[in-house]
Design an enzyme around this catalytic site. Structure first.
Site, PDB file in Angstrom:
ATOM      1  NE  ARG A 122      -4.060  -1.944   1.986  1.00 23.87           N
ATOM      2  CZ  ARG A 122      -4.241  -2.937   2.819  1.00 23.87           C
ATOM      3  NH1 ARG A 122      -3.381  -3.048   3.965  1.00 23.87           N
ATOM      4  NH2 ARG A 122      -5.080  -4.063   2.777  1.00 23.87           N
ATOM      5  CE  LYS A 144      -1.018  13.997 -14.379  1.00 20.58           C
ATOM      6  NZ  LYS A 144      -1.380  14.453 -15.722  1.00 20.58           N
ATOM      7  CD  GLU A 186       5.885  15.805 -22.594  1.00 22.90           C
ATOM      8  OE1 GLU A 186       5.219  17.027 -22.209  1.00 22.90           O
ATOM      9  OE2 GLU A 186       5.064  14.979 -22.671  1.00 22.90           O
ATOM     10  CE  LYS A 222       4.808  17.481 -14.321  1.00 27.23           C
ATOM     11  NZ  LYS A 222       5.070  16.251 -15.029  1.00 27.23           N
ATOM     12  CD  GLU A 232      -4.458  16.172 -15.030  1.00 24.38           C
ATOM     13  OE1 GLU A 232      -3.357  15.842 -15.123  1.00 24.38           O
ATOM     14  OE2 GLU A 232      -5.170  15.478 -16.134  1.00 24.38           O
ATOM     15  NE  ARG A 236       0.297  17.057 -12.714  1.00 29.92           N
ATOM     16  CZ  ARG A 236       0.960  16.060 -12.061  1.00 29.92           C
ATOM     17  NH1 ARG A 236       0.649  16.027 -10.781  1.00 29.92           N
ATOM     18  NH2 ARG A 236       1.678  15.332 -12.593  1.00 29.92           N
ATOM     19  CG  ASN A 240      -3.024  16.573 -19.325  1.00 31.58           C
ATOM     20  OD1 ASN A 240      -1.914  15.880 -19.160  1.00 31.58           O
ATOM     21  ND2 ASN A 240      -4.090  16.721 -18.834  1.00 31.58           N
ATOM     22  CG  HIS A 243      -0.307  15.205 -23.277  1.00 33.26           C
ATOM     23  ND1 HIS A 243       0.748  16.300 -23.523  1.00 33.26           N
ATOM     24  CD2 HIS A 243       0.507  14.372 -22.514  1.00 33.26           C
ATOM     25  CE1 HIS A 243       1.664  16.197 -22.876  1.00 33.26           C
ATOM     26  NE2 HIS A 243       1.869  15.101 -22.459  1.00 33.26           N
ATOM     27  CG  HIS A 247      -2.592  10.261 -24.466  1.00 34.31           C
ATOM     28  ND1 HIS A 247      -3.022  10.677 -23.184  1.00 34.31           N
ATOM     29  CD2 HIS A 247      -1.008  10.446 -23.995  1.00 34.31           C
ATOM     30  CE1 HIS A 247      -1.882  11.014 -22.282  1.00 34.31           C
ATOM     31  NE2 HIS A 247      -0.751  10.866 -22.991  1.00 34.31           N
ATOM     32  CG  HIS A 259       4.392  10.659 -24.291  1.00 34.61           C
ATOM     33  ND1 HIS A 259       3.009  10.756 -24.295  1.00 34.61           N
ATOM     34  CD2 HIS A 259       4.934  11.715 -23.549  1.00 34.61           C
ATOM     35  CE1 HIS A 259       2.756  11.402 -23.640  1.00 34.61           C
ATOM     36  NE2 HIS A 259       3.563  12.452 -23.067  1.00 34.61           N
TER      37      HIS A 259
HETATM   38  N1  GLY Z   1       2.941  15.078 -17.879  1.00 35.72           N
HETATM   39  C1  GLY Z   1       1.718  15.770 -17.293  1.00 35.72           C
HETATM   40  C2  GLY Z   1       1.626  16.033 -15.961  1.00 35.72           C
HETATM   41  O1  GLY Z   1       2.614  15.443 -15.272  1.00 35.72           O
HETATM   42  O2  GLY Z   1       0.702  16.356 -15.209  1.00 35.72           O
END
Ligand code: GLY
Length: 360
Positions: A122, A144, A186, A222, A232, A236, A240, A243, A247, A259
């Protein structure tokens, strides 16, 4: 070259350390931050032959007990089977709650090792040792973690902040050009999001002499976003940019398009869509008329369009995490250095993609 440290005020708080020679020093540095313990280093079959022994030696010299787990490299392996292998490895090595996982590699390794750390017992601590530009500027920071499902990218995961990030910029100087370009996408995204000055530095191509500074700028931006919106819920989502379409391109390609390449095409498509749909401010029109995002993407050796048709992309995006019921939030550049979130009905996504799909 100097070492830079950026502190991220999340729960837990941690430092991102950026500079040369950090893998050699990882043992002593991690002894300070996570304390001596059993360190399970997770890496992939591309990165392990290059750096695993260096990391093991440094950790053992500092007094850590070290176990290593190497999985097959590639986004196609970012799945339940590999995650299960990593979890069984941690259990087989009898890691306890006071021990730690180290992710040595790029975005796939960081995402999967991080998720394994979030699930095992956990939750145990993990640290990120990014070895690609993409992991350095984006995925190693912010907590993430995820694996892909057949339905789409990063669909099973957890938010779990690392205990430390050590970004050894020596690793980035020998990356194959297409892997370097993947991370440059990025970095460019960060410029489009927050700073015309950063964008302009990257626009002609990423200079090695400025690399450490550019990584630090991207991480600092960031870190601020993640501190204000760790899970998010709002701001946040801006990270994206490119993205949703990116994606979808990855999924349509069976994850053979990397990516950053997919995000670059997604960003160029959204920039063209914003222009063609009249979403730009008057102030922004000039920069977009010059097609700067598209040209910068191409200067970096990245694609600014895709062969997959808008219908297929919109269909692939139906399982995107940014969808909520019948609507989806997309990120729209309103000028270089500023983007906005726009929530549209899912049924309109195809026409938005269509508006930016083909270069002029
Ligand atoms: N890669 C986007 C984020 O970490 O929110």
């Amino acid at each position: 070259m100097s070492i830079q440290t950026i502190h991220v005020r999340t729960n837990p708080e941690y430092d991102v350390v950026i500079g040369p020679g950090l893998l050699e020093e990882c043992g002593s540095r991690l002894r300070e931050t996570v304390g001596l313990c059993h360190m399970a280093v997770v890496s992939d079959s591309n990165v392990a032959p290059l750096y695993l022994e260096r990391v093991r030696t440094s950790l053992e010299r500092a007094g850590f007990t070290v176990s290593t787990c190497v999985f097959h490299a590639g986004e196609a392996y970012k799945n339940f089977n590999t995650l299960s292998d990593i979890l069984e490895f941690l259990a087989g090595e009898q890691l306890t709650r006071t021990d730690c996982v180290a992710a040595l590699g790029g975005g796939v390794t960081g995402d999967m090792a991080g998720l394994a750390a979030a699930l095992y017992l956990r939750g145990v601590k993990y640290v990120q040792l990014p070895t690609t530009l993409l992991a350095a500027v984006d995925s190693s920071v912010g907590g993430k973690t995820a694996i892909d499902l057949r339905a789409g990218k990063n669909l099973a995961g957890a938010f779990m902040q690392p205990a430390a990030v050590l970004c050894d910029t020596d690793c980035l100087k020998t990356l194959p050009p297409h892997v370097f370009a993947d991370g440059a996408a990025e970095a460019l995204k960060t410029g489009v999001l927050c700073s015309e000055e950063l964008f302009a530095r990257i626009e002609p191509g990423l200079s090695m002499s400025e690399l450490d500074e550019i990584i630090a700028q991207c991480v600092a931006f960031k870190a601020g976003v993640v501190e204000r919106d760790e899970k998010e819920q709002g701001e946040r989502k801006l990270l994206n940019l490119g993205h949703t379409v990116g994606h979808a391109i990855e999924k349509c390609s069976g994850f053979t398009i990397p990516h950053g390449h997919a995000v670059a095409a997604g960003m160029a498509i959204m920039a063209r869509a914003a222009e063609n749909l009249g979403w730009l401010t008057d102030e922004a029109k000039q920069t977009f008329e010059e097609g700067r995002i598209e040209s910068a993407v191409e200067n970096l050796g990245l694609p600014s369009s895709t062969e997959y048709p808008p219908e297929a992309l919109a269909q692939a995006a139906l399982s995107d995490k940014k969808r909520a019921g019948d609507s989806i939030t997309i990120v729209v550049p309103s000028k270089i250095g500023r983007c906005e979130l726009k929530t549209i009905p899912v049924s309109e996504l195809r026409s938005v993609i269509e508006a930016g799909w083909a270069p002029e």
